[in-house]
Design an enzyme around this catalytic site. Structure first.
Site, PDB file in Angstrom:
ATOM      1  CG  ASP A 167      -3.010   0.818  -2.622  1.00  0.00           C
ATOM      2  OD1 ASP A 167      -1.628   1.083  -2.512  1.00  0.00           O
ATOM      3  OD2 ASP A 167      -3.710   1.130  -1.576  1.00  0.00           O
ATOM      4  CG  ASP A 224      -2.249   0.840   1.222  1.00  0.00           C
ATOM      5  OD1 ASP A 224      -2.120   1.850   0.793  1.00  0.00           O
ATOM      6  OD2 ASP A 224      -3.354   0.297   1.400  1.00  0.00           O
ATOM      7  CG  HIS A 227      -2.807   8.135  -1.478  1.00  0.00           C
ATOM      8  ND1 HIS A 227      -3.964   7.699  -1.845  1.00  0.00           N
ATOM      9  CD2 HIS A 227      -2.343   7.479  -0.268  1.00  0.00           C
ATOM     10  CE1 HIS A 227      -4.302   6.990  -0.573  1.00  0.00           C
ATOM     11  NE2 HIS A 227      -3.359   7.002   0.133  1.00  0.00           N
ATOM     12  CB  THR A 258      -6.584   2.232  -0.300  1.00  0.00           C
ATOM     13  OG1 THR A 258      -5.764   2.885   0.151  1.00  0.00           O
ATOM     14  CG2 THR A 258      -6.494   0.846   0.158  1.00  0.00           C
ATOM     15  CE  LYS A 270      -4.558   0.934   4.516  1.00  0.00           C
ATOM     16  NZ  LYS A 270      -4.560   2.157   3.590  1.00  0.00           N
ATOM     17  CG  ASP A 271     -12.287  -3.300   5.732  1.00  0.00           C
ATOM     18  OD1 ASP A 271     -11.896  -2.459   4.759  1.00  0.00           O
ATOM     19  OD2 ASP A 271     -12.863  -2.881   6.547  1.00  0.00           O
TER      20      ASP A 271
HETATM   21 ZN   LIG Z   1      -3.680   2.696  -0.108  1.00  0.00          ZN
END
Ligand SMILES: [Zn+2]
Length: 543
Positions: free
Chosen positions: A331, A35, A475, A74, A156-157
């Site tokens: 991502d 990520d 981002h 994301t 992360k889900d």
């Molecule tokens: Zn991300």
């Protein structure tokens, strides 16, 4: 072992004198998303990697991979990696969008929730694949051969959902103190054991990590925002039980990879009758980037630790004798905090004017138009903006036009596009580094979920007006520092090469599908197969 290596070499064209042999298929696909691992961070650190990232750097390297769409967040980013589709087709246009027709009071919709669950809202939600409009590689593998197993694990889900798809065998994500899954699913002993190890790590205080010479050279304090706090010299010291600091440290990725390794081993993924897939979302780099920026000692320590942890993870697959193929990407990219960017040669770097936030703009517009109540919705100072429903169409149009005018007049705004302008733009083709801003917006436009207009900030504007302790940098922009990510393919025995021209993350899925001989209907995905053979042979289906 030697025979397998020979077969792999033959398969990848390492020996052109041999008669045409059907390439062997890898037994396990390992798809890793780091990520916020921008192409810039990969370029900055690749010469220093000695572990897993070093190994992948010797495979097929596409240093200019693109998350080609405008909404570089994301959820959209993860939705492209294993579907082969841009967000315009996956339907994942943002982490959160607005649905003014939603039955519940909270009109914000989280990308990986099921808002139909009674009593839920976008903060307290049931994790779900409901919004993902297309299948993932794992879904297609299971459809083609029910013996294929698919596992998704992430910090992360939304990463676990978007990479794992609609029906994985196992899906686990981190929730504060432990890895969890969908309600009603049993916890395998391997997961319980990994959770116990993670809990022990979290419960113990951490001393500062040692600072090697590379990271020492980047260790310099920079004052953030109003100057009461600084970043740049952190070494991940942590009080016992501090969940936020645990998540923004190399400890988090270690826990994610520990779970991935344990579950891989217990399920014997890569050792079954069909090719299996494990998707792994290592999320700590993003939390480190948000909390400390990208150019300090913190990111240096994080990336070197991730390199070591990935090396250890691959070593477990080697020891098991599995023929596995890896793809690693991200991502989205990222941008350093403006305070440090200004000190380091970028005088135009700045924080966003709070007047651009959708809430503030709502007040400005209401006063200007003599209206009361909520007339404009949005998730921050950029991206999709929505005009209130239930008003006469001429009124809605007046609000929209006035809002577009107000945004366009602001010096921090690069562009504003109406939904009609975006919808009228054809789906982009050709190299993503040459796309216009409007084409980038089109690649993450969904007629049902996107807003009435889309706002883009100028380059180097950080959309965090008042930095908090968890978020000083971010981002999400249409600019290439947020779009460019590395795409690295590796398999034992392959001859590596470097292709510097622009490709897209949507190319990953058809490339992997070809490796495992999974046919895709022509035109069924946005991406194209990337040939991983450096010579005249091809790993892609003949046209
Ligand atoms: Zn991300």
């Amino acid at each position: 072992m030697k025979l397998r290596l020979l077969a792999a070499l033959l398969a990848l064209g390492g020996c052109t004198a041999a008669p045409a042999q059907p390439p062997s298929q890898p037994r396990l696909i390992v798809a890793i998303s780091v990520d916020q691992f921008s192409a810039d961070l990969f370029a900055e650190y690749r010469q220093h990697f000695t572990g897993g990232l070093r190994r992948l750097s010797e495979g097929a390297v596409f240093p200019a991979g693109f998350q080609s769409h405008a909404a570089t967040e994301t959820c959209p980013g993860h939705s492209t990696i294993l579907t082969g589709d841009r967000p315009a087709r996956t339907g994942i246009v943002a982490n959160n969008w607005t649905d003014l027709g939603a039955a519940r009071a909270d009109k914000y919709i989280y990308c990986a929730e099921d808002e139909r669950v009674p009593g839920s809202d976008s903060d307290h939600y049931t994790v779900s694949d409901l919004h993902l409009r297309v299948p993932t590689l794992g879904d297609l593998m299971r459809r083609a051969d029910p013996a294929s197993r698919v596992v998704a694990i992430a910090g992360k889900d939304r990463a676990a959902v978007m990479m794992g798809g609609h029906n994985p065998d196992q899906r686990w994500w981190w929730e504060g103190r432990a890895f969890v899954t969908h309600a009603g699913n049993a916890t395998p002993p391997a997961v319980a054991a990994a959770n116990a190890r993670a809990a022990r790590a979290l419960a113990a205080a951490q001393v500062p990590m040692p600072l090697d010479p590379l990271c020492a050279g980047r260790s310099r304090a920079v004052a953030v925002g109003s100057g009461t706090r600084s970043v740049g010299e952190g070494r991940f010291a942590r009080p016992a039980d501090d969940q936020a600091l645990f998540r923004a440290s190399p400890e988090f990725d270690a826990a994610i990879l520990d779970l991935a390794g344990s579950l891989r081993e217990s399920m014997r993924l890569g050792q079954g009758p069909a090719t299996d897939l494990i998707a792994i979302g290592v999320s700590a780099t993003d939390y480190v980037g948000h909390r400390y920026g990208t150019q300090g000692a913190e990111m240096c320590l994080q990336l070197l630790a991730l390199d070591r942890a990935l090396g250890a993870f691959f070593a477990t697959l080697d020891r098991a004798g599995i023929d596995y193929a890896v793809v690693l990407t991200a991502d989205h990219g990222g941008l350093d905090l403006p305070e440090r960017a200004r000190a380091q040669g970028m005088p135009d770097a700045a924080r966003v004017d709070p007047a651009l936030d959708a809430d503030a703009m709502n007040g400005t517009l209401a006063a200007r138009l003599g209206m009361t109540g909520r007339i404009l919705y949005g998730d921050g100072p950029f991206g999709d903006m929505y005009v209130a429903r239930g008003l006469p169409e001429p009124t809605r149009r007046r609000i929209r036009d006035e809002a577009v005018r107000a945004y366009r007049a602001h010096p921090q705004i690069a562009a504003v596009f109406t939904r009609e302008e975006i919808a009228a733009t054809p789906s982009p083709t050709g190299p993503p580094d040459a796309w216009s801003l409007l084409q980038r917006a089109r690649a993450s436009f969904d007629a049902e979920r996107s807003g009435d207009f889309y706002v883009m900030l100028r380059p180097h504007i950080t959309p965090i007006a008042a930095p908090g302790s968890g978020s000083v940098a971010t981002h999400g922009s249409p600019w290439d520092y947020d779009r460019r990510v590395p795409i690295l393919f590796w398999r034992r025995g392959m001859s590596g090469f470097e292709q510097p021209m622009a490709v897209e993350t949507v190319d990953i899925m058809p490339t992997l599908a070809a490796l495992i001989r999974l046919p895709l209907a022509p035109g069924s995905v946005d991406g194209r197969c990337l040939d991983l053979d450096p010579g005249p042979e091809s790993t892609c289906p003949s046209p």
